[in-house]
Scaffold this motif. Sequence first.
Motif, PDB file in Angstrom:
ATOM      1  N   GLU A 113      30.825  45.834  25.989  1.00  0.00           N
ATOM      2  CA  GLU A 113      31.050  46.255  27.012  1.00  0.00           C
ATOM      3  C   GLU A 113      31.877  45.015  27.733  1.00  0.00           C
ATOM      4  O   GLU A 113      31.672  43.809  27.709  1.00  0.00           O
ATOM      5  N   THR A 114      32.781  45.766  28.504  1.00  0.00           N
ATOM      6  CA  THR A 114      33.585  44.932  29.466  1.00  0.00           C
ATOM      7  C   THR A 114      33.145  44.174  30.482  1.00  0.00           C
ATOM      8  O   THR A 114      32.431  44.859  31.252  1.00  0.00           O
ATOM      9  N   LEU A 115      33.339  43.006  30.809  1.00  0.00           N
ATOM     10  CA  LEU A 115      32.821  42.173  31.854  1.00  0.00           C
ATOM     11  C   LEU A 115      33.683  42.463  33.109  1.00  0.00           C
ATOM     12  O   LEU A 115      35.041  43.071  33.057  1.00  0.00           O
ATOM     13  N   PRO A 116      32.930  42.529  34.253  1.00  0.00           N
ATOM     14  CA  PRO A 116      33.740  43.036  35.432  1.00  0.00           C
ATOM     15  C   PRO A 116      34.863  41.831  35.630  1.00  0.00           C
ATOM     16  O   PRO A 116      34.821  40.761  35.446  1.00  0.00           O
ATOM     17  N   THR A 117      35.815  42.272  36.417  1.00  0.00           N
ATOM     18  CA  THR A 117      36.870  41.313  36.707  1.00  0.00           C
ATOM     19  C   THR A 117      36.596  40.274  37.954  1.00  0.00           C
ATOM     20  O   THR A 117      35.451  40.800  38.701  1.00  0.00           O
ATOM     21  N   GLU A 118      37.199  39.388  38.204  1.00  0.00           N
ATOM     22  CA  GLU A 118      36.927  38.538  39.105  1.00  0.00           C
ATOM     23  C   GLU A 118      36.771  39.239  40.530  1.00  0.00           C
ATOM     24  O   GLU A 118      35.979  38.831  41.425  1.00  0.00           O
ATOM     25  N   GLN A 119      37.836  39.929  40.632  1.00  0.00           N
ATOM     26  CA  GLN A 119      37.927  40.667  42.044  1.00  0.00           C
ATOM     27  C   GLN A 119      36.659  41.692  42.306  1.00  0.00           C
ATOM     28  O   GLN A 119      36.138  41.841  43.411  1.00  0.00           O
ATOM     29  N   GLU A 120      36.364  42.604  41.178  1.00  0.00           N
ATOM     30  CA  GLU A 120      35.060  43.213  41.136  1.00  0.00           C
ATOM     31  C   GLU A 120      33.798  42.279  41.663  1.00  0.00           C
ATOM     32  O   GLU A 120      32.989  42.629  42.442  1.00  0.00           O
ATOM     33  N   LEU A 121      33.806  41.288  40.861  1.00  0.00           N
ATOM     34  CA  LEU A 121      32.590  40.358  41.244  1.00  0.00           C
ATOM     35  C   LEU A 121      32.555  39.894  42.794  1.00  0.00           C
ATOM     36  O   LEU A 121      31.555  39.899  43.583  1.00  0.00           O
ATOM     37  N   LEU A 122      33.705  39.644  43.288  1.00  0.00           N
ATOM     38  CA  LEU A 122      33.827  39.100  44.457  1.00  0.00           C
ATOM     39  C   LEU A 122      33.535  40.385  45.543  1.00  0.00           C
ATOM     40  O   LEU A 122      32.735  39.826  46.572  1.00  0.00           O
ATOM     41  N   ILE A 123      33.694  41.546  45.467  1.00  0.00           N
ATOM     42  CA  ILE A 123      33.517  42.645  46.084  1.00  0.00           C
ATOM     43  C   ILE A 123      31.987  42.904  46.009  1.00  0.00           C
ATOM     44  O   ILE A 123      31.455  42.960  47.011  1.00  0.00           O
ATOM     45  N   GLU A 124      31.424  42.808  44.934  1.00  0.00           N
ATOM     46  CA  GLU A 124      30.223  42.993  44.849  1.00  0.00           C
ATOM     47  C   GLU A 124      29.236  41.794  45.554  1.00  0.00           C
ATOM     48  O   GLU A 124      28.035  42.263  46.131  1.00  0.00           O
ATOM     49  N   ILE A 125      29.653  40.588  45.547  1.00  0.00           N
ATOM     50  CA  ILE A 125      29.058  39.485  46.376  1.00  0.00           C
ATOM     51  C   ILE A 125      29.094  40.053  47.877  1.00  0.00           C
ATOM     52  O   ILE A 125      28.212  39.480  48.604  1.00  0.00           O
ATOM     53  N   ARG A 126      30.363  40.418  48.095  1.00  0.00           N
ATOM     54  CA  ARG A 126      30.599  40.477  49.579  1.00  0.00           C
ATOM     55  C   ARG A 126      29.679  41.869  50.202  1.00  0.00           C
ATOM     56  O   ARG A 126      29.075  41.710  51.203  1.00  0.00           O
TER      57      ARG A 126
END
Length: 136
Positions: A113-126
């Motif tokens: 399973e590929t891990l989400p990118t840093e940008q995807e994590l930041l969007i999810e946190i937002r």
Amino acid sequence: MIQGFKEFITKGNVIDLAVAVVIGGAFTAIVNAVVSSIINPLVALFYQPGEDGKFGPTLTGLYGQQVTFPLGDLISAVISFFAVAIVVYFVFVVPMNKYKERQAAKNPAVEEETLPTEQELLIEIRDLMRRDADTR
């Protein structure tokens, strides 16, 4: 710690190396015998051995001494190296690579399973922070 060592040993790299070293060492004796009994006499047809048994071109030094360049030793070493390398490659490396390919074909690797990118994590946190702010 023992589990890690067991995995390291069973990967095959250590076993491949150990087998290659042992068989390479044993085969070296055979190659050296062939070189000393066949190749060296062929080279000696062109150069006469000196007092020390070495053969190759002989030149006169600056002070009148005879200097022999022992080409026989060099040729012997090169032929021995290539003979051992070729045998180890075709007897051990090629079959082991084919074995590993067959094992990989039998047990296809499970796609991780590929891990989400840093940008995807930041969007999810937002988005979570906005949703949390809206619920208050």
